[in-house]
Design an enzyme around this catalytic site. Structure first.
Site, PDB file in Angstrom:
ATOM      1  N   CYS A   1      -1.681  25.223 -24.199  1.00  0.00           N
ATOM      2  CA  CYS A   1      -1.121  25.120 -25.548  1.00  0.00           C
ATOM      3  C   CYS A   1       0.230  25.810 -25.638  1.00  0.00           C
ATOM      4  O   CYS A   1       1.048  25.451 -26.469  1.00  0.00           O
ATOM      5  CB  CYS A   1      -2.094  25.711 -26.549  1.00  0.00           C
TER       6      CYS A   1
ATOM      7  N   GLU B   1      -7.542  27.433 -33.028  1.00  0.00           N
ATOM      8  CA  GLU B   1      -6.460  27.665 -32.058  1.00  0.00           C
ATOM      9  C   GLU B   1      -6.029  26.291 -31.568  1.00  0.00           C
ATOM     10  O   GLU B   1      -6.739  25.653 -30.796  1.00  0.00           O
ATOM     11  CB  GLU B   1      -6.960  28.524 -30.889  1.00  0.00           C
TER      12      GLU B   1
HETATM   13  P1  NAD Z   1      -9.985  18.208 -28.156  1.00  0.00           P
HETATM   14  O1  NAD Z   1      -9.629  18.562 -29.564  1.00  0.00           O
HETATM   15  O2  NAD Z   1      -9.999  16.801 -27.755  1.00  0.00           O
HETATM   16  O3  NAD Z   1     -11.427  18.789 -27.784  1.00  0.00           O
HETATM   17  C1  NAD Z   1     -11.750  20.149 -27.972  1.00  0.00           C
HETATM   18  C2  NAD Z   1     -13.236  20.264 -28.253  1.00  0.00           C
HETATM   19  O4  NAD Z   1     -13.518  19.649 -29.514  1.00  0.00           O
HETATM   20  C3  NAD Z   1     -14.120  19.560 -27.214  1.00  0.00           C
HETATM   21  O5  NAD Z   1     -15.253  20.356 -26.964  1.00  0.00           O
HETATM   22  C4  NAD Z   1     -14.505  18.272 -27.940  1.00  0.00           C
HETATM   23  O6  NAD Z   1     -15.721  17.738 -27.514  1.00  0.00           O
HETATM   24  C5  NAD Z   1     -14.628  18.778 -29.372  1.00  0.00           C
HETATM   25  N1  NAD Z   1     -14.561  17.726 -30.396  1.00  0.00           N
HETATM   26  C6  NAD Z   1     -13.974  16.507 -30.325  1.00  0.00           C
HETATM   27  N2  NAD Z   1     -14.170  15.830 -31.485  1.00  0.00           N
HETATM   28  C7  NAD Z   1     -14.871  16.653 -32.302  1.00  0.00           C
HETATM   29  C8  NAD Z   1     -15.369  16.524 -33.629  1.00  0.00           C
HETATM   30  N3  NAD Z   1     -15.191  15.423 -34.340  1.00  0.00           N
HETATM   31  N4  NAD Z   1     -16.034  17.574 -34.166  1.00  0.00           N
HETATM   32  C9  NAD Z   1     -16.229  18.707 -33.454  1.00  0.00           C
HETATM   33  N5  NAD Z   1     -15.794  18.877 -32.191  1.00  0.00           N
HETATM   34  C10 NAD Z   1     -15.118  17.863 -31.618  1.00  0.00           C
HETATM   35  O7  NAD Z   1      -8.979  19.083 -27.242  1.00  0.00           O
HETATM   36  P2  NAD Z   1      -8.824  19.091 -25.658  1.00  0.00           P
HETATM   37  O8  NAD Z   1      -8.203  17.813 -25.238  1.00  0.00           O
HETATM   38  O9  NAD Z   1     -10.078  19.539 -25.006  1.00  0.00           O
HETATM   39  O10 NAD Z   1      -7.781  20.285 -25.498  1.00  0.00           O
HETATM   40  C11 NAD Z   1      -6.409  20.105 -25.648  1.00  0.00           C
HETATM   41  C12 NAD Z   1      -5.891  20.639 -26.960  1.00  0.00           C
HETATM   42  O11 NAD Z   1      -6.326  21.990 -27.129  1.00  0.00           O
HETATM   43  C13 NAD Z   1      -4.383  20.693 -27.008  1.00  0.00           C
HETATM   44  O12 NAD Z   1      -3.934  20.257 -28.265  1.00  0.00           O
HETATM   45  C14 NAD Z   1      -4.078  22.183 -26.820  1.00  0.00           C
HETATM   46  O13 NAD Z   1      -2.862  22.614 -27.338  1.00  0.00           O
HETATM   47  C15 NAD Z   1      -5.221  22.806 -27.514  1.00  0.00           C
HETATM   48  N6  NAD Z   1      -5.416  24.173 -27.046  1.00  0.00           N
HETATM   49  C16 NAD Z   1      -5.074  25.210 -27.864  1.00  0.00           C
HETATM   50  C17 NAD Z   1      -5.205  26.518 -27.418  1.00  0.00           C
HETATM   51  C18 NAD Z   1      -4.865  27.675 -28.298  1.00  0.00           C
HETATM   52  O14 NAD Z   1      -5.309  28.784 -27.987  1.00  0.00           O
HETATM   53  N7  NAD Z   1      -4.112  27.514 -29.367  1.00  0.00           N
HETATM   54  C19 NAD Z   1      -5.661  26.764 -26.130  1.00  0.00           C
HETATM   55  C20 NAD Z   1      -5.990  25.664 -25.309  1.00  0.00           C
HETATM   56  C21 NAD Z   1      -5.873  24.385 -25.791  1.00  0.00           C
END
Ligand code: NAD
Length: 474
Positions: free
Chosen positions: A283, A248
């Site tokens: 998002c 997502e």
């Molecule tokens: P992010 O991708 O920076 O982090 C999300 C998670 O991934 C965190 O727990 C982080 O620690 C983990 N992560 C980071 N690097 C990783 C790796 N190499 N391997 C595995 N896990 C890793 O995102 P964020 O800044 O927390 O959230 C914002 C983003 O999330 C925006 O792009 C937003 O659109 C998206 N989002 C999407 C939805 C949806 O339902 N489509 C909902 C909410 C947020």
């Protein structure tokens, strides 16, 4: 003294080793220390989830009852959880309460779906020459589910992973966002109190780039459910081989207000408030707003007035509408994007101001499709309002995006509405509502760079179970 929180392994909170701080996003004061799960502890969490899945099962009724008991406890702790979200995510207290209520509904829907998991009868006799057989399918839990969550909805988006995974009969390893882990830890505490036996939920805390590769390379994990940025989503998909993932990811959410909109005031109110809610860090937050030229000036003026009246500041105050962004770096990035847009010809209608990590609700006009504030995911309280005169052209602009999560259109013409439903390339189209509308029980997920697979309790359970086809010679 701030509290120290541990990692949840086999029903015990392990408080060992290095820690990292979690900050109040408005005051910047440290509010908690979180123990970092190193490689050995992360492996232990996976071992435990794997062994538990191999050796123990919860009946459907047990899963239902545990989730419903958790609902009762979440209700009891609702204000406490909302205050945690407000502090660690910087979400306004009113929005934090709404999030907890939505998360509770997600738990209820998952508990209900636990009782509806079933396969299907299959008309095998439609094949020539096999009158002597019957066929049907059953749905089995998939195994260890690894859930990786983002910072922006630390309760409801964690609920969207944990509750269906438990409802489906799986065990879980959860890696919460490092900026907002306390909410997920609280959820873990409540699930244990609700009777979830040890081993069914393990929680490992730390930074994604450190723990992520340990989680994604471990073949004992059967399925990954990730919500976060497209960049990390791609990394996860590329490193998990043929094991299933649901992703997502982001969006640059488009919304159209056509000249025949039934209730213009409602449309403008929604566009503005859902563009700036949670400081635009959703998002599906409104980002691109296309308005028919006949009503463009009126919309711009109304939107400006609403934005000017929003109260920006301390998220813990009841009257605050827009709190801080998740961090100073994110607010500075937003400031740079707005500055760059202005250098390229955009005009600020309102806002454009940063105070620390607070970014004031900003409306831009005279933008072009190539500006970052339009073609990338802005993920900040910034919306751009663009005039159009031809609905087909605007559909093309809306579709001309690498994202495809949700879109909104306001019109009272059924033909325009149905054309949008058919032609817009998104996972969800909201007619007479904004892109931000989501009913948690519905299927939810995007196309293109917005992701892969669907969430929503029923859909998530399908993703987290395996359909096994049974045939029998009579
Ligand atoms: P992010 O991708 O920076 O982090 C999300 C998670 O991934 C965190 O727990 C982080 O620690 C983990 N992560 C980071 N690097 C990783 C790796 N190499 N391997 C595995 N896990 C890793 O995102 P964020 O800044 O927390 O959230 C914002 C983003 O999330 C925006 O792009 C937003 O659109 C998206 N989002 C999407 C939805 C949806 O339902 N489509 C909902 C909410 C947020």
């Amino acid at each position: 003294m701030t509290e120290t929180y541990g990692n949840l392994i086999n029903g015990e909170w392990i408080k060992d080793g290095e820690t990292f701080d979690v900050f109040n996003k408005y005051t910047n004061e440290p509010i908690a220390k979180i123990c970092k799960a190193d490689e050995a502890l992360t492996k232990k969490a996976i071992d435990n989830a794997y062994e538990t899945f191999k050796n123990e099962r919860l009946s459907v009724i047990e899963r239902h009852d545990i989730l419903m008991k958790a609902v009762e406890l979440f209700r009891k702790h609702k204000e406490e959880v909302a205050q945690i979200i407000c502090a660690e995510a910087g979400k306004t207290i009113r929005d934090a309460r709404t999030e907890v209520e939505r998360g509770i509904q997600t738990f209820i829907a998952s508990a209900e779906e636990a009782k509806r998991i079933c396969g299907q009868g299959m008309p095998i006799q439609a094949m020539p020459g096999i009158d002597e057989k019957m066929a049907f399918s059953i749905r089995e839990p998939i195994g260890v589910v690894c859930a990786i969550t983002p910072f922006n909805f630390p309760f409801n988006l964690t609920a969207h992973k944990i509750a269906p995974a438990i409802a489906a009969g799986n065990t879980v390893v959860l890696k919460p966002a490092e900026k907002t882990p306390i909410t997920a830890i609280k959820m873990g505490e409540i699930l244990l109190e609700a009777g979830l036996p040890k081993g069914f939920l393990n929680i490992v805390n730390g930074f994604g780039h450190e723990i992520g590769p340990i989680l994604t390379s471990d073949e004992r994990i059967a399925m990954y459910t990730f919500t976060g940025s497209p960049a990390v989503g791609k990394l996860i998909k590329n490193s998990t081989g043929i094991r299933p993932v649901t992703l997502e990811l982001g969006n640059n959410s488009p919304n159209i207000i056509h000249h025949d909109v039934k209730d213009l005031d409602r449309a403008v109110e929604l566009v503005v408030t859902k563009g700036f809610g949670n400081s635009g860090q959703a998002c599906i937050a409104v980002q691109r707003v296309y308005v028919h030229e006949d009503i463009y000036e009126e919309v711009l003026e109304k939107a400006k007035q609403i934005a000017e009246n929003l109260k920006v500041g301390d998220p813990s105050l009841e009257e605050t509408d827009v709190g801080p962004m998740i961090g100073l770096e994110e607010a500075k990035r937003t400031e740079n994007w707005v500055k760059e847009a202005v250098e390229q010809g955009a005009e600020i209608v309102v806002g454009g101001k940063r105070e620390g990590s607070l970014f004031h609700p900003t409306i831009l006009k005279n933008v072009t499709e190539e500006m970052k504030v339009m073609c990338e995911e802005v993920f900040a309280p910034v919306i751009s309002i663009v005039p159009y005169n031809d609905i087909d052209e605007v559909f093309q602009k809306v579709n001309d995006s690498k994202f495809g999560l949700q879109a909104g259109i306001f019109t009272s013409d059924i033909h325009v509405a149905m054309k949008a439903a058919k032609e817009l390339e998104f996972g969800g189209i909201n007619i007479n509502d904004v892109s931000t509308f989501r009913a948690d029980i519905l299927p939810y997920g995007g196309v293109k760079d917005s992701g892969f697979g669907k969430e929503g309790p029923r859909s998530a359970i399908e993703e987290m179970t395996v359909e096994k086809v049974i045939t029998m010679h009579i």
